[in-house]
Design an enzyme around this catalytic site. Structure first.
Site, short mmCIF file in Angstrom:
data_model
loop_
_atom_site.label_atom_id
_atom_site.label_comp_id
_atom_site.label_asym_id
_atom_site.label_seq_id
_atom_site.Cartn_x
_atom_site.Cartn_y
_atom_site.Cartn_z
CB CYS A 1 -4.29 2.87 10.20
SG CYS A 1 -5.24 1.34 10.15
NE ARG B 1 -0.97 1.84 12.37
CZ ARG B 1 -0.15 2.28 11.45
NH1 ARG B 1 0.69 3.25 11.74
NH2 ARG B 1 -0.13 1.76 10.23
CG ASP C 1 1.15 28.64 13.61
OD1 ASP C 1 0.04 28.27 13.20
OD2 ASP C 1 1.34 29.71 14.21
N1 LIG Z 1 1.69 -5.36 6.04
C1 LIG Z 1 0.38 -5.78 5.61
C2 LIG Z 1 -0.50 -4.58 5.42
C3 LIG Z 1 -0.76 -3.89 6.72
C4 LIG Z 1 0.00 -2.81 7.10
C5 LIG Z 1 -0.21 -2.20 8.34
C6 LIG Z 1 -1.20 -2.71 9.16
O1 LIG Z 1 -1.45 -2.08 10.35
P1 LIG Z 1 -2.62 -1.00 10.47
O2 LIG Z 1 -3.92 -1.72 10.32
O3 LIG Z 1 -2.43 -0.40 11.84
O4 LIG Z 1 -2.40 0.04 9.40
C7 LIG Z 1 -1.97 -3.78 8.78
C8 LIG Z 1 -1.73 -4.39 7.55
C9 LIG Z 1 0.52 -6.59 4.33
O5 LIG Z 1 1.57 -7.16 4.16
O6 LIG Z 1 -0.41 -6.65 3.56
#
Ligand SMILES: N[C@@H](Cc1ccc(OP(=O)(O)O)cc1)C(=O)O
Length: 194
Positions: free
Chosen positions: A8, A14, A119
């Site tokens: 992710c 996630r 597809d």
């Molecule tokens: N938004 C975070 C980065 C981040 C993005 C998405 C996130 O969710 P996931 O772990 O599901 O990708 C977690 C962290 C930051 O400002 O550094």
């Protein structure tokens, strides 16, 4: 297919939930030789799991990773199968590690079992990659190309597991259900393919 890597963005919500839930499903299904790990395309090394993701995992009796991991060549080489939470993670992973193209899928794409849909997903992805490249080379996207993307988008189910980052416990729980639904299908597919 003994090593599965979930990917992710930050590896704090996630993909760690996918890792923990999958580990439990594999143990319940007796697929104990399959290993799972997770990483993030924009993760920092060693960040703790988000509180809600950790609570969801605990309440489900699942064990996730203790801290976040950046997606690296080592992990890509380790994995037999790389399952991403969104199509943009998939594109990003393939751009960084083109040699892994044949083992990278979105989670939803990998577990869906309608060949016609497969597809269309692949046509959509090639088209988006082609158009991104065209734009990067300062080319103009034609009206016809734009229309084709919109038509395909309407025909396809949502390909992504949305980011619950910053959301309530309830949103994390919903996200975990969505992931779990896919993982149950994944375990069945892994069993069938043995
Ligand atoms: N938004 C975070 C980065 C981040 C993005 C998405 C996130 O969710 P996931 O772990 O599901 O990708 C977690 C962290 C930051 O400002 O550094």
């Amino acid at each position: 297919m003994n090593r599965i890597l979930f990917v992710c963005t930050g590896n704090t919500c996630r993909s760690p939930m996918a890792e923990g839930i999958m580990r439990k499903i594999l143990s319940e299904e007796g697929l104990t030789d399959i290993e799972v790990r997770s990483a993030g395309v924009a993760a920092y090394e060693g960040t703790q799991l988000s509180d809600h993701a950790a609570s969801v995992l605990k309440n489900k009796g699942c064990v996730g990773p203790s801290a976040s991991t950046f997606l690296s060549q080592i992990l890509i080489d380790w994995a037999d199968l790389v399952l991403t939470m969104t199509s943009s993670h998939k594109r990003h992973t393939i751009q960084l590690y083109p040699e892994a193209v044949d083992k990278v899928y979105t989670l939803k794409e990998y577990v869906q079992d309608d060949p016609q849909l497969a597809d269309k997903i692949s046509e959509m992805e090639s088209l988006i990659t082609e158009l991104e490249l065209k734009q990067a080379l300062s080319g103009q996207i034609t009206e016809e190309e734009r229309e084709r993307v919109l038509t395909l988008q309407k025909e396809l189910p949502l390909p992504d597991i949305a980011d619950p980052f910053g959301g309530s416990y309830r949103e994390y729980e919903k996200c975990a259900w969505e992931i779990e639904e896919c993982l149950i299908k994944l375990a069945a597919k892994l069993k069938k393919d043995r």
